[in-house]
Design a protein around this motif. Sequence first.
Motif, PDB file in Angstrom:
ATOM      1  N   GLU A  67      -8.224  -2.615  12.135  1.00 36.58           N
ATOM      2  CA  GLU A  67      -8.005  -4.037  11.896  1.00 36.58           C
ATOM      3  C   GLU A  67      -6.247  -4.341  11.690  1.00 36.58           C
ATOM      4  OE1 GLU A  67      -9.814  -6.793  13.402  1.00 36.58           O
ATOM      5  OE2 GLU A  67     -10.863  -4.654  13.732  1.00 36.58           O
ATOM      6  N   LYS A  68      -5.810  -3.499  10.535  1.00 35.02           N
ATOM      7  CA  LYS A  68      -4.515  -4.082   9.918  1.00 35.02           C
ATOM      8  C   LYS A  68      -3.388  -3.446  11.590  1.00 35.02           C
ATOM      9  CE  LYS A  68      -3.968  -3.017   5.569  1.00 35.02           C
ATOM     10  NZ  LYS A  68      -3.492  -2.638   4.799  1.00 35.02           N
ATOM     11  N   GLU A  74       2.435  -6.995  10.601  1.00 31.65           N
ATOM     12  CA  GLU A  74       2.245  -6.393   9.228  1.00 31.65           C
ATOM     13  C   GLU A  74       2.990  -6.067   9.630  1.00 31.65           C
ATOM     14  OE1 GLU A  74      -0.736  -6.765   7.621  1.00 31.65           O
ATOM     15  OE2 GLU A  74      -2.062  -7.745   8.251  1.00 31.65           O
ATOM     16  N   ASN A  75       3.725  -5.876   7.721  1.00 34.07           N
ATOM     17  CA  ASN A  75       4.362  -4.877   7.436  1.00 34.07           C
ATOM     18  C   ASN A  75       4.969  -4.119   8.086  1.00 34.07           C
ATOM     19  OD1 ASN A  75       6.653  -3.198   6.316  1.00 34.07           O
ATOM     20  ND2 ASN A  75       6.598  -4.428   4.265  1.00 34.07           N
ATOM     21  N   LYS A  79       1.572  -0.796   6.977  1.00 40.57           N
ATOM     22  CA  LYS A  79       0.419  -1.409   8.187  1.00 40.57           C
ATOM     23  C   LYS A  79      -0.312   0.080   7.753  1.00 40.57           C
ATOM     24  CE  LYS A  79       3.257  -0.763  12.127  1.00 40.57           C
ATOM     25  NZ  LYS A  79       3.078  -0.662  13.652  1.00 40.57           N
ATOM     26  N   PHE A  80      -0.623   1.381   7.478  1.00 35.27           N
ATOM     27  CA  PHE A  80      -1.485   2.144   6.973  1.00 35.27           C
ATOM     28  C   PHE A  80      -1.551   2.318   5.647  1.00 35.27           C
ATOM     29  CE2 PHE A  80       0.359   3.516  11.256  1.00 35.27           C
ATOM     30  CZ  PHE A  80      -0.888   3.374  11.935  1.00 35.27           C
ATOM     31  N   ASN A  81      -1.185   1.351   4.615  1.00 40.98           N
ATOM     32  CA  ASN A  81      -1.962   2.307   3.281  1.00 40.98           C
ATOM     33  C   ASN A  81      -3.574   1.839   2.509  1.00 40.98           C
ATOM     34  OD1 ASN A  81      -1.119   2.112   0.834  1.00 40.98           O
ATOM     35  ND2 ASN A  81      -0.118   0.258   0.345  1.00 40.98           N
ATOM     36  N   ASP A  82      -3.772   2.405   3.093  1.00 41.20           N
ATOM     37  CA  ASP A  82      -5.026   2.194   2.257  1.00 41.20           C
ATOM     38  C   ASP A  82      -6.153   3.008   1.474  1.00 41.20           C
ATOM     39  OD1 ASP A  82      -8.045   1.222   3.429  1.00 41.20           O
ATOM     40  OD2 ASP A  82      -8.333   3.046   3.407  1.00 41.20           O
TER      41      ASP A  82
END
Length: 521
Positions: A67-68, A74-75, A79-82
């Motif tokens: 979704e992000k 998004e920054n 965007k892939f920070n998880d």
Amino acid sequence: MAGGSFAAAGVAKERAEQYQGKVTAYVIIACIVAAVGGSIFGYDIGISGGVTSMDAFLEKFFHSVYEKKKHSHENNYCKFNDQGLAAFTSSLYLAGLVATLFASPVTQNYGRRISIICGGISFLAGAALNAAAVNFGMLLLGRIMLGVGIGFGNQAIPLYLSEMAPTHLRGGLNMMFQLATTLGIFSANMINYGTSKIDQWGWRLSLGLAAAPALLMTIGGILLPETPNSLIEQGSREKGRKVLERIRGTQNVDAEFEDMIDASELANSVKHPYRNILERRNRPQLVMAICMPMFQILTGINSILFYAPVLFQSMGFKGNASLYSSALTGAVLALSTLVSIATVDKLGRRVLLIGGGIQMIICQVIVGIILGLKFGENKELSEGYSILVVVVICLFVAAFGWSWGPLGWTVPSEIFPLETRSAGQSITVAVNLFFTFIIAQSFLSLLCGLKFGLFLFFAGWITVMTIFVYIFLPETKGVPIEEMMLMWQRHWFWKKIISENQDEESYERHINSLELQQQAH
């Protein structure tokens, strides 16, 4: 200082000039087959980054990231920070870290081949689980099995290559492992490029094809001969001599055989190799076993290889373009490793490590400056700057490919005496996987927090490691593997550490003899 009475820490006589033999087809084939095991490590590094940027994979297992990713506002850095996504990548390396410590006694007591076979079977199981995954738990279990495979393979294969190779070609043949790793990365990138076009199950094909190098590694382990060093260590001296004669192409192997017997007698007298490795006389090797793999990861290479597609997407490359760019970096890495194989036994280890370090520092600083000035909140790089970033990253990868990439494995695998060689290699692999785990788990958060500063962070570490090599690493080119101890005795710094230990041992022996005399009276 050359000969000495240093029986407690390795072969004490110099017989290198008496070594006979030539490069035989038998040893070349054995080294190539063994090195294929390196491709499983490379394949996983390459495949992980590509799969984690595929929409179908993210939608199924990491919906919040999916979704992000869809929201371009998004920054860009975040965007892939998880942490779940990072755990998918990094769980393998934590499993490998634990597995390599269990692999050490297996490799020492039962031979190098057994560990290679165990690694191949475990990786096969992991590939099957990942390809068939229906939930996150199954995916994670598959990653753990892959980690066990890498732990065993990375522990045994560099040792196998160092022990089979003739002294004057040990560097080049040992680097077959890194070449296989880079070819694994390149293959994975090309497969990702193809499977990304298959909407719903492309990621399954990417993960499942890891079974191919694992199968080659398992079959190779079954067909390969055991190393003469390992056979002699296990008590099979005649068999060990026959293998040595075969791989050297001559029956005149007395000098090398005697070195192996001396080393094995000492090795068999050591009951606790991990305790032994902590003794002062083994301090130089222990420092290198920790620092070389730690520095190899702190170049930042894994960040670029793991997350190359993610990194390039963050910079504004579209899906296919980002996979294409990461395939390019994989090809550069493979080709540059060939440069290292061709030059390492001519130029030596130090020249390549220092030269590669300087080139990597320059590249990281350039990328950091470009991203700092031209990329950030809601901004994407222009086409010109994007191409420049890819070119500089390729130059960085090339420098790594002919320096720290192969030599981060080669140097630790060749410096230990036989009695601590398996334990030393386990420490090397464990440190490598520990820092790989730390960087894999934290890279996306670091990218989000430090932004362009992340590249300057790695440039700082490369500066430290280049200075470290210049000051503390002696040249190992042309030194027989069972006579490495003599090299440390001659080094301006390490000889002080070792000689102090010799003085302490002499003093202890003197005190013990006095006590025995007093008891006799």
